[in-house]
Design a protein around this motif. Structure first.
Motif, PDB file in Angstrom:
ATOM      1  N   LEU A 284      -2.642  -8.870   0.323  1.00 58.75           N
ATOM      2  CA  LEU A 284      -2.525  -7.773  -0.631  1.00 58.75           C
ATOM      3  C   LEU A 284      -3.208  -8.260  -1.834  1.00 58.75           C
ATOM      4  O   LEU A 284      -2.976  -8.512  -2.951  1.00 58.75           O
ATOM      5  CB  LEU A 284      -0.988  -7.729  -1.082  1.00 58.75           C
ATOM      6  N   THR A 287      -3.230  -4.879  -5.417  1.00 58.27           N
ATOM      7  CA  THR A 287      -1.864  -4.217  -5.374  1.00 58.27           C
ATOM      8  C   THR A 287      -2.121  -2.596  -5.387  1.00 58.27           C
ATOM      9  O   THR A 287      -1.049  -1.934  -4.932  1.00 58.27           O
ATOM     10  CB  THR A 287      -1.057  -4.683  -6.413  1.00 58.27           C
ATOM     11  N   SER A 288      -2.663  -2.252  -6.311  1.00 60.66           N
ATOM     12  CA  SER A 288      -2.796  -0.700  -6.574  1.00 60.66           C
ATOM     13  C   SER A 288      -3.342   0.043  -5.435  1.00 60.66           C
ATOM     14  O   SER A 288      -2.630   1.256  -5.352  1.00 60.66           O
ATOM     15  CB  SER A 288      -3.667  -0.246  -7.890  1.00 60.66           C
ATOM     16  N   PHE A 290      -2.924  -1.120  -2.364  1.00 65.15           N
ATOM     17  CA  PHE A 290      -1.731  -1.318  -1.525  1.00 65.15           C
ATOM     18  C   PHE A 290      -0.618  -0.003  -1.597  1.00 65.15           C
ATOM     19  O   PHE A 290       0.045   0.405  -1.009  1.00 65.15           O
ATOM     20  CB  PHE A 290      -1.127  -2.532  -1.487  1.00 65.15           C
ATOM     21  N   GLU A 291      -0.418   0.165  -3.036  1.00 66.57           N
ATOM     22  CA  GLU A 291       0.717   1.006  -3.568  1.00 66.57           C
ATOM     23  C   GLU A 291       0.216   2.628  -3.192  1.00 66.57           C
ATOM     24  O   GLU A 291       1.126   3.196  -2.696  1.00 66.57           O
ATOM     25  CB  GLU A 291       1.011   0.899  -4.907  1.00 66.57           C
ATOM     26  N   ASN A 323       3.008 -11.470   2.922  1.00 70.49           N
ATOM     27  CA  ASN A 323       2.316 -10.708   1.782  1.00 70.49           C
ATOM     28  C   ASN A 323       3.370  -9.629   1.231  1.00 70.49           C
ATOM     29  O   ASN A 323       3.478  -9.373   0.254  1.00 70.49           O
ATOM     30  CB  ASN A 323       1.043 -10.327   2.236  1.00 70.49           C
ATOM     31  N   LEU A 324       4.101  -9.020   2.311  1.00 65.04           N
ATOM     32  CA  LEU A 324       4.960  -7.915   1.940  1.00 65.04           C
ATOM     33  C   LEU A 324       6.152  -8.531   1.239  1.00 65.04           C
ATOM     34  O   LEU A 324       6.581  -7.908   0.122  1.00 65.04           O
ATOM     35  CB  LEU A 324       5.306  -6.970   3.197  1.00 65.04           C
ATOM     36  N   TYR A 327       5.438  -9.235  -2.297  1.00 62.91           N
ATOM     37  CA  TYR A 327       5.138  -8.087  -2.986  1.00 62.91           C
ATOM     38  C   TYR A 327       6.704  -7.652  -3.562  1.00 62.91           C
ATOM     39  O   TYR A 327       6.677  -7.199  -4.798  1.00 62.91           O
ATOM     40  CB  TYR A 327       4.499  -6.981  -2.335  1.00 62.91           C
ATOM     41  N   ASN A 330       8.102 -10.623  -6.006  1.00 65.38           N
ATOM     42  CA  ASN A 330       7.350 -10.995  -7.202  1.00 65.38           C
ATOM     43  C   ASN A 330       7.012  -9.464  -8.132  1.00 65.38           C
ATOM     44  O   ASN A 330       7.297  -9.622  -9.202  1.00 65.38           O
ATOM     45  CB  ASN A 330       6.197 -11.705  -6.799  1.00 65.38           C
ATOM     46  N   ASP A 331       6.648  -8.520  -7.206  1.00 61.91           N
ATOM     47  CA  ASP A 331       6.174  -7.516  -8.249  1.00 61.91           C
ATOM     48  C   ASP A 331       7.167  -6.539  -8.407  1.00 61.91           C
ATOM     49  O   ASP A 331       7.310  -5.791  -9.519  1.00 61.91           O
ATOM     50  CB  ASP A 331       4.885  -6.464  -7.257  1.00 61.91           C
ATOM     51  N   TRP A 339      15.016  -2.775  -1.441  1.00 59.16           N
ATOM     52  CA  TRP A 339      14.117  -1.726  -1.552  1.00 59.16           C
ATOM     53  C   TRP A 339      14.245  -0.751  -0.443  1.00 59.16           C
ATOM     54  O   TRP A 339      14.112   0.528  -0.793  1.00 59.16           O
ATOM     55  CB  TRP A 339      12.701  -2.421  -1.334  1.00 59.16           C
TER      56      TRP A 339
END
Length: 401
Positions: A284, A287-288, A290-291, A323-324, A327, A330-331, A339
């Protein structure tokens, strides 16, 4: 065993490195599968060097130096089973305790391994080709005891792996009320590995027993014939070769999608294999980007499947689980489970606002969103919307005034 048959373990070692280097990032349990296959195929290489190479140098190298390797077969098999089916994917200090036998054997054989190579070579050549007397003394144990011990060790770990698999299955049923959709194929794969290891270890143990005890007769057939050196090496070599071959009959295992399978029950065999291939893994870094990919991914609402997991999401997006997870933690400052429930509740809210609550009961809405039970659905809904689903549905009904 001919010289051409040595290609089987060489191919197995190559497969191990494929699993370790390329596919472990998609599913970390492949690390333990790769180590298990590597140990198995190195053991076959040692057998070949010791009994079929006819080279005294390799006899000296293979005689004792790789004995600790035999005591890693059981632990790596158990690690693989545990890491695949358990929700806790971390390697704890208690897991490290399984390595104690291999470490013990390493220290026990030091008196021999530290001898000059020419001395070891001469001793190995004499024992293997003439005396077959494996009562060589090491620290605390004899060579003969270690040869018995390694077979018993593998059999015990095979039983432990089976026990853990069924224990974990019961824990999943108790906690979630169901098991992963591809649980049967995982079970078949595990039991294939475990059965082959039990056959190989039992044959090895039988061969050792025939060297030191009087023969036993089964239906008129001597145990000396059943567990002869020729049969022993054929079964062991053949068993490990079949194990390498069987891996390719389970494409979901080989190509990374082991935790949960895709819903392909009606698909062709070709489609199943094609869907199992791992594509290029990416981190990732953006990030943008990935989103945007995530928004597109969520249009099909994959989260409403009852067995939707981080492993499945990782496989679908071709992004490593770690990595997921980073995300989400942390994000978004939430766990994957939180989620996922957010997505499910948003999905239900949309259904209610579109008027589907008229034809859905609370239980039906719960099942439609992928929740395991009505109570879990109500708790998740209330924590996010501040009211129960029934109260929310009531608030959306048009006023009769």
């Amino acid at each position: 065993m001919s010289h051409l048959e040595i290609l089987a373990p060489v191919f197995g070692i190559f497969t191990s490195f494929i699993l370790l280097y390329y596919l472990s990032s998609l599913n970390r349990s492949n690390i333990f599968l790769a180590l298990f296959f590597l140990c198995c195929n190195l053991v076959v290489m040692v057998y070949f060097g010791l009994h079929y190479s006819k080279m005294e140098f390799w006899e000296g190298i293979c005689f004792v130096h790789f004995l600790p390797l035999s005591f890693l077969l059981g632990p790596t098999l158990f690690y693989y089973v545990k890491h695949t089916v358990s929700e806790n994917k971390s390697f704890s200090w208690t897991d490290a305790l399984h390595l104690i036998p291999a470490i013990f054997v390493g220290f026990a054989t030091l008196p021999f391994t530290l001898l000059p190579l020419e001395v070891k070579t001469q001793m190995a050549h004499q024992i293997v080709n003439f005396t077959e007397d494996y009562s060589l003394n090491f620290n605390w144990v004899t060579f003969e005891q270690l040869l018995y011990g390694r077979s018993i060790h593998v059999i015990l770990y095979a039983c432990l792996s089976v026990g853990y698999f069924f224990w974990n299955k019961q824990m999943l049923l108790k906690k979630y009320g169901s098991i992963p959709s591809n649980h049967p194929i995982i079970q078949r794969w595990f039991f294939t590995l475990i059965t082959l290891q039990v056959i190989i270890a039992s044959t090895s143990l039988g061969h050792m027993i025939t060297l030191y005890f009087k023969p036993v007769y089964f239906l008129g057939i001597s145990s000396l014939s059943i567990f002869s050196e020729e049969h022993f090496f054929r079964i062991c070599g053949g068993g490990f070769f079949i194990q390498n071959f069987f891996l390719f009959l389970f494409p979901n295992i080989l190509y990374g999608n082991i935790s949960y399978s895709l819903d392909l029950d009606s698909a062709s065999t070709f489609q199943k294999i094609k869907s199992s291939f791992a594509k290029q893994v990416k981190a990732l870094e953006n990030t943008s980007e990935f989103e945007l990919q995530l928004v597109q991914y969520l249009t099909d609402a994959p989260f409403i499947k009852k067995d939707f997991t981080l492993s499945q999401m990782s496989f679908d997006l071709k992004i490593p689980e770690r990595n997921l997870s980073a995300y989400f933690n942390n994000d978004l400052n939430k766990t994957f489970g939180e989620w996922k429930n957010d997505q499910r509740i948003e999905y239900v809210v949309k259904l209610i606002e579109e008027g589907h609550a008229k034809v859905y009961t609370i239980e039906a809405l719960s099942a439609e969103a992928g929740f395991q039970s009505r109570s879990k659905f109500i708790d998740a809904f209330k924590s996010r919307q501040g009211v129960t689903p029934s109260a929310f549905i009531k608030s959306k009904k048009p006023s009769t005034n």
